[in-house]
Motif scaffolding. Structure first.
Motif, PDB file in Angstrom:
ATOM      1  N   TYR A  16       0.833  -1.206   0.000  1.00  0.00           N
ATOM      2  CA  TYR A  16       0.000   0.000   0.000  1.00  0.00           C
ATOM      3  C   TYR A  16       0.864   1.251   0.000  1.00  0.00           C
ATOM      4  N   ASN A  17       0.303   2.329  -0.539  1.00  0.00           N
ATOM      5  CA  ASN A  17       0.944   3.640  -0.457  1.00  0.00           C
ATOM      6  C   ASN A  17       0.492   4.328   0.824  1.00  0.00           C
ATOM      7  N   GLU A  49      -2.193  -0.922  -4.523  1.00  0.00           N
ATOM      8  CA  GLU A  49      -1.064  -1.830  -4.656  1.00  0.00           C
ATOM      9  C   GLU A  49       0.119  -1.132  -5.296  1.00  0.00           C
ATOM     10  N   LYS A  50       1.307  -1.456  -4.790  1.00  0.00           N
ATOM     11  CA  LYS A  50       2.535  -0.936  -5.393  1.00  0.00           C
ATOM     12  C   LYS A  50       2.997  -1.860  -6.505  1.00  0.00           C
ATOM     13  N   GLN A  82      -1.617   5.772  -8.331  1.00  0.00           N
ATOM     14  CA  GLN A  82      -2.102   5.000  -7.199  1.00  0.00           C
ATOM     15  C   GLN A  82      -2.747   5.897  -6.152  1.00  0.00           C
ATOM     16  N   PRO A  83      -3.965   5.610  -5.739  1.00  0.00           N
ATOM     17  CA  PRO A  83      -4.558   6.314  -4.616  1.00  0.00           C
ATOM     18  C   PRO A  83      -3.932   5.822  -3.319  1.00  0.00           C
ATOM     19  N   THR A 132       1.876   6.913   4.273  1.00  0.00           N
ATOM     20  CA  THR A 132       2.939   7.669   4.925  1.00  0.00           C
ATOM     21  C   THR A 132       3.513   6.823   6.052  1.00  0.00           C
ATOM     22  N   PHE A 133       4.704   7.170   6.514  1.00  0.00           N
ATOM     23  CA  PHE A 133       5.346   6.380   7.568  1.00  0.00           C
ATOM     24  C   PHE A 133       4.514   6.404   8.847  1.00  0.00           C
ATOM     25  N   GLY A 134       3.913   7.554   9.154  1.00  0.00           N
ATOM     26  CA  GLY A 134       3.066   7.647  10.340  1.00  0.00           C
ATOM     27  C   GLY A 134       1.842   6.753  10.231  1.00  0.00           C
ATOM     28  N   ASN A 135       1.181   6.784   9.062  1.00  0.00           N
ATOM     29  CA  ASN A 135       0.017   5.922   8.852  1.00  0.00           C
ATOM     30  C   ASN A 135       0.402   4.447   8.852  1.00  0.00           C
TER      31      ASN A 135
END
Length: 314
Positions: A199-200, A313-314, A308-309, A202-205
């Protein structure tokens, strides 16, 4: 055409027959064994590539363990205790950048093993490199956190052992707390690494999602995390250096891909329930006979690679 040695080394021996979609396993547990049955050579090659990034850590850990053991030989307990902080920094503090380096290899391995588990086409070196290129930053951050926890955990474990005779209750409480912390961080890291290559986020998420998923499936997650690392834990827990050497050899050819494969299969089952079912139904049951094939899902999902939203998927 006969395939040469280098092709077999990089891609594995092509021994397995083609499987139709309805011949795929129906559960995640069966999927784990199916992957090893059909892609053992690829997993071994992925393991060795990953181990190259972990090799400095493995070698340094062996040398540092031998040095610390020899340095403390013949000292009484109070003298050993006086060197605890310095020796912890010497061995485990210096391992932090080495753990971060090893984590870069894990970025490539997680990406490749995810594709293997989905029955997607795999070009080992290309996909391993793509996994590193697209995910190395988050894996470096995770490696840094794991390195800090590793250093603190080893310090407080040794501290509790040294002070056990003075205050047994506090020592036991400290040991239990450290073990629980390590298990929790390991479980969170398991979900974080599997999410990072899928998944895309952020590091915090990535961290908050991983914490939430860990506690949604706490006992199962802890069990899978421990079991997946058991081949490494057993060798590391024993005090003899020659056992650590044997463990290092096993790690180089088997243990890393074993852990990543087990964690990937388990985490994808959790993702199906808590993420994919609502947001990405095409990816529910991927790699299983009950879900879509990889090619069906990719065809049904538009612009997966180009635009990608959040969470795609990456």
């Amino acid at each position: 055409m006969k395939k040469g040695f280098m092709h077999k080394l990089l891609y594995g021996k092509d021994k397995s027959r083609d499987y139709t979609h309805d011949q795929l396993p129906s559960t995640r547990a069966k999927q784990f064994f199916h992957i090893y049955k059909t892609a053992f050579g690829k997993l071994t090659n992925v393991n060795m590539l990953t181990a190259l990034f972990a090799l400095p850590l493995i070698v340094w850990d062996l040398l540092a363990s031998a040095y610390v053991g020899d340095f403390l030989k013949g000292m009484d307990i109070p003298t050993q205790f006086s060197y605890l902080l310095n020796l912890t920094l010497l061995q485990y503090g210096t391992e932090i950048p080495l753990i971060m380096l090893a984590s870069v290899g894990f970025a490539g391995a997680h990406y490749v093993i995810r594709k293997i588990s989905w029955k997607a086409p795999v070009q080992l070196l290309k996909d391993f490199g793509k996994g590193i290129k697209t995910n190395y930053k988050q894996f470096l951050g995770l490696g840094f956190i794991v390195g800090i926890v590793n250093m603190l955990a080893n310090y407080f474990i040794d501290f509790s052992i040294y002070t056990f005779g003075e205050d047994q209750f506090s020592a036991i409480l400290g040991l239990v707390s450290v073990v629980l912390l390590v298990i929790a961080v390991g479980s969170i890291a398991m979900f974080a690494t599997c999410q990072s290559t899928l998944y895309n986020l952020t590091f915090g998420n990535l961290l908050t999602n991983s914490i939430a998923l860990t506690f949604k499936r706490l006992f199962a997650s802890v069990g899978v995390c421990i079991l997946s690392w058991l081949p490494i834990i057993i060798f590391q827990a024993l005090p003899w250096v020659f056992v650590h050497v044997i463990g290092g050899c096993v790690t180089f050819v088997f243990s890393l891909s074993f852990a990543i494969t087990m964690q990937t299969v388990y985490c994808h089952g959790v993702f199906d329930k808590f993420i994919n079912q609502k947001q990405y139904p095409d990816f529910v049951g991927m790699g299983l006979s009950t879900g879509k094939s990889y090619f069906q899902a990719i065809c049904d999902t538009t612009e997966v690679e180009q635009n990608q939203p959040q969470g795609a998927e990456k």
